[in-house]
Write a protein that holds these residues in place. Structure first.
Motif, PDB file in Angstrom:
ATOM      1  N   LEU A  81      -5.109  12.940  -5.193  1.00  0.00           N
ATOM      2  CA  LEU A  81      -4.529  12.237  -6.333  1.00  0.00           C
ATOM      3  C   LEU A  81      -4.793  10.737  -6.292  1.00  0.00           C
ATOM      4  CD1 LEU A  81      -1.062  14.048  -6.450  1.00  0.00           C
ATOM      5  CD2 LEU A  81      -2.959  14.349  -8.069  1.00  0.00           C
ATOM      6  N   GLY A  82      -5.226  10.248  -5.130  1.00  0.00           N
ATOM      7  CA  GLY A  82      -5.468   8.822  -4.984  1.00  0.00           C
ATOM      8  C   GLY A  82      -4.199   8.012  -4.892  1.00  0.00           C
ATOM      9  N   THR A  83      -3.138   8.612  -4.323  1.00  0.00           N
ATOM     10  CA  THR A  83      -1.865   7.919  -4.190  1.00  0.00           C
ATOM     11  C   THR A  83      -1.520   7.762  -2.711  1.00  0.00           C
ATOM     12  OG1 THR A  83      -0.590   9.982  -4.320  1.00  0.00           O
ATOM     13  CG2 THR A  83      -1.070   8.861  -6.390  1.00  0.00           C
ATOM     14  N   ASP A  84      -0.380   7.126  -2.450  1.00  0.00           N
ATOM     15  CA  ASP A  84       0.052   6.934  -1.075  1.00  0.00           C
ATOM     16  C   ASP A  84       1.418   7.572  -0.865  1.00  0.00           C
ATOM     17  OD1 ASP A  84       1.946   5.179  -2.153  1.00  0.00           O
ATOM     18  OD2 ASP A  84       0.705   3.412  -1.764  1.00  0.00           O
ATOM     19  N   GLU A  85       2.064   7.251   0.258  1.00  0.00           N
ATOM     20  CA  GLU A  85       3.315   7.913   0.609  1.00  0.00           C
ATOM     21  C   GLU A  85       4.480   7.559  -0.302  1.00  0.00           C
ATOM     22  OE1 GLU A  85       4.064   7.270   4.719  1.00  0.00           O
ATOM     23  OE2 GLU A  85       2.409   8.548   5.387  1.00  0.00           O
ATOM     24  N   ARG A  86       4.306   6.576  -1.153  1.00  0.00           N
ATOM     25  CA  ARG A  86       5.355   6.264  -2.123  1.00  0.00           C
ATOM     26  C   ARG A  86       5.421   7.314  -3.240  1.00  0.00           C
ATOM     27  NH1 ARG A  86       3.435   0.203  -3.294  1.00  0.00           N
ATOM     28  NH2 ARG A  86       1.471   1.373  -3.166  1.00  0.00           N
TER      29      ARG A  86
END
Length: 210
Positions: free
Chosen positions: A150-155
């Motif tokens: 998804l191209g996201t991080d742990e947030r």
């Protein structure tokens, strides 16, 4: 995970030894129970030393849980092709459904192993804690793959939340599958998963997607 057929000889041997240790543990747990099995017994059955056992598993209980590299490869491939513009929940449901289908309802080597594992968990309380830890480990790994896709991080909480929701349906299906097989009744794993998934979606207050 790299494609199974592209692994070097050393990694192939490691995978084979992991399977042999797990199969030895499952066989002993089935015949004499977890309490009646020592790590030395598993090691002897697998043709290794107790010291080598600990290179693969931290406890005898954990040895009952061995992931299937072909299924992991399938999951990795599907996770890598997620569409960020499409709701995440149905895509993860499809990943779980494909993984279950790959077990061929207990007819493939990995399917037979996972069925034995769940049947033991149902009747061996000491395996349940190890099973929970194993499932949490796999859930975290899948959530990490989803965030990467998804191209996201742990947030981004969506991957963990969706994996937990879909994993709940999967666990219900696996447990029911094992119980029915233990009772000598026919049961199809994929069908049970679809029933559990659809039931969860039908519960009052369940959101339609994520």
């Amino acid at each position: 995970m790299a494609a199974v057929d592209s692994l070097d000889l050393r990694e192939r041997r490691r995978l084979q030894t992991t399977r042999e240790i797990s199969d030895a543990a499952l066989g002993l747990f089935e015949s004499v129970g977890v309490d009646g099995t020592r790590i030395e017994d598993i090691a002897r059955e697998a043709g290794i030393s107790p010291r080598t056992f600990f290179r693969y598993f931290p406890t005898k209980e954990r040895a009952a849980f061995c992931s299937d590299p072909e299924v992991e490869q399938l999951v990795d491939g599907m996770a890598a092709t997620l569409d960020p513009g499409t709701p995440l929940l149905p895509q993860v449901e499809a990943i779980y459904a494909a993984a279950m289908a790959a077990y061929d309802n207990g007819r493939s080597p990995g399917g037979r192993r996972v069925l034995r594992m769940w049947r033991l968990v149902d009747r061996e309380p000491t395996l349940r804690a190890a099973g929970v830890a194993y499932e949490e480990e796999r859930a975290r790994a899948l959530a990490a793959r989803l965030r990467e896709a998804l191209g996201t991080d742990e947030r981004d909480l969506r991957p963990e939340l969706v994996v937990e929701v879909v994993g709940a349906s999967a666990r219900v299906a696996f447990r029911r599958w094992a119980v029915l097989h233990e009772a000598g009744r026919e049961a199809d794993l994929v069908t049970l998963y679809e029933e559990a998934r659809d039931l969860l979606r039908s519960l009052p207050g369940t959101p339609p997607g994520a």
